[in-house]
Motif scaffolding. Sequence first.
Motif, short mmCIF file in Angstrom:
data_model
loop_
_atom_site.label_atom_id
_atom_site.label_comp_id
_atom_site.label_asym_id
_atom_site.label_seq_id
_atom_site.Cartn_x
_atom_site.Cartn_y
_atom_site.Cartn_z
N SER A 105 156.50 41.24 134.14
CA SER A 105 156.14 42.62 134.45
C SER A 105 156.70 43.06 135.80
N GLN A 106 156.80 42.10 136.74
CA GLN A 106 157.37 42.44 138.04
C GLN A 106 158.87 42.65 137.95
N MET A 107 159.56 41.87 137.14
CA MET A 107 161.00 42.08 136.96
C MET A 107 161.25 43.42 136.27
N ALA A 108 160.42 43.73 135.27
CA ALA A 108 160.56 45.01 134.58
C ALA A 108 160.31 46.18 135.53
N LEU A 109 159.29 46.05 136.36
CA LEU A 109 159.00 47.08 137.35
C LEU A 109 160.17 47.29 138.29
N THR A 166 162.33 50.78 138.34
CA THR A 166 162.35 51.57 139.57
C THR A 166 163.76 51.71 140.11
N HIS A 167 164.52 50.62 140.05
CA HIS A 167 165.90 50.65 140.54
C HIS A 167 166.76 51.61 139.72
N LEU A 168 166.59 51.58 138.41
CA LEU A 168 167.44 52.40 137.53
C LEU A 168 166.98 53.86 137.48
N PRO A 191 158.58 32.77 142.70
CA PRO A 191 159.74 32.76 143.61
C PRO A 191 161.08 32.72 142.87
N ALA A 192 161.13 32.05 141.73
CA ALA A 192 162.38 32.00 140.97
C ALA A 192 162.71 33.38 140.39
N ALA A 193 161.68 34.13 139.99
CA ALA A 193 161.90 35.49 139.51
C ALA A 193 162.41 36.38 140.64
N VAL A 194 161.85 36.21 141.81
CA VAL A 194 162.32 36.95 142.99
C VAL A 194 163.79 36.66 143.25
N GLU A 195 164.17 35.38 143.18
CA GLU A 195 165.55 34.99 143.42
C GLU A 195 166.48 35.54 142.34
N ALA A 196 166.03 35.51 141.10
CA ALA A 196 166.84 36.03 140.00
C ALA A 196 167.09 37.52 140.17
N MET A 197 166.09 38.25 140.62
CA MET A 197 166.26 39.68 140.83
C MET A 197 167.16 39.96 142.03
N ALA A 198 167.05 39.13 143.06
CA ALA A 198 167.89 39.30 144.24
C ALA A 198 169.37 39.13 143.89
N GLU A 199 169.65 38.31 142.88
CA GLU A 199 171.04 38.11 142.46
C GLU A 199 171.70 39.40 142.00
N ILE A 200 170.90 40.33 141.48
CA ILE A 200 171.47 41.60 141.01
C ILE A 200 171.13 42.74 141.96
N GLY A 201 170.77 42.38 143.18
CA GLY A 201 170.56 43.37 144.22
C GLY A 201 169.24 44.12 144.18
N ILE A 202 168.23 43.54 143.54
CA ILE A 202 166.93 44.19 143.47
C ILE A 202 165.90 43.32 144.19
N ASP A 203 165.27 43.88 145.20
CA ASP A 203 164.31 43.16 146.03
C ASP A 203 162.90 43.45 145.56
N ILE A 204 162.20 42.43 145.06
CA ILE A 204 160.81 42.62 144.62
C ILE A 204 159.84 41.85 145.52
N THR A 205 160.31 41.45 146.69
CA THR A 205 159.44 40.69 147.59
C THR A 205 158.27 41.52 148.12
N GLY A 206 158.40 42.83 148.08
CA GLY A 206 157.31 43.67 148.56
C GLY A 206 156.22 43.90 147.54
#
Length: 222
Positions: free
Chosen positions: A104-108, A112-114, A134-149
């Motif tokens: 759900s966080q990756m989808a969010l 939001t990015h798109l 943390p692995a989901a955070v890293e996977a999203m960072a690979e495509i330029g989307i920061d979900i750390t917040g």
Amino acid sequence: MTESPLPATALRADLSIDQHVALKTAATRLQREFDGTFGVETIERFLHSSYEQFAGRATIVNFLPLLAERFARQRLQALAKVEGLHHTGTPTVLFLCTHNAGRSQMALGLFTHLAGEHAIAWSGGSEPGDEINPAAVEAMAEIGIDITGEYPKPWTEEILKAADVIVTMGCGDACPVYPGRRYEDWDLPDPAGLDVAAIRPIRAEIETRVRALLAELDVPTA
């Protein structure tokens, strides 16, 4: 204590002076934002009940007032929409899973990015975890989307009622059902315990589904 007296609802024995002050500051900001929409009692009630949602499982207590403020703001925005006090016509999508830590966080993040300012996305979990995967955070960072917040959080009645579309991902019978809402169930693997390489295909599938949903909602994408 030399500061001006805090509201009665903020005088809690389980909080430090710093936390009292932080919650008072948060309440003041929310009161400015929602002036003319909600009264002080409603704002403080939502702020303190939001605080309770995180107090029992927070790993860093100093962040609790900030998390409570952010969640209270989202809930008040939802309540304003439900009560017809503020409605821009912007579609709102709620992504739900069990722990609100992966899918759900990756989808969010992707939504939001798109969508940018053309649509609103929220997320929640039936049993919120302590932190985002943390692995989901890293996977999203690979495509330029920061979900750390972002942070795992529950869903609440006003948020459910304010959503135009509710997307569920593996929360099963715990997923809520409200009449008049559009529901979609996305059957996706749970990324919990997986490494980044294994999460990439899940991320790609989520992006495909998010883009399709945005197209159906006639929302322009970045």
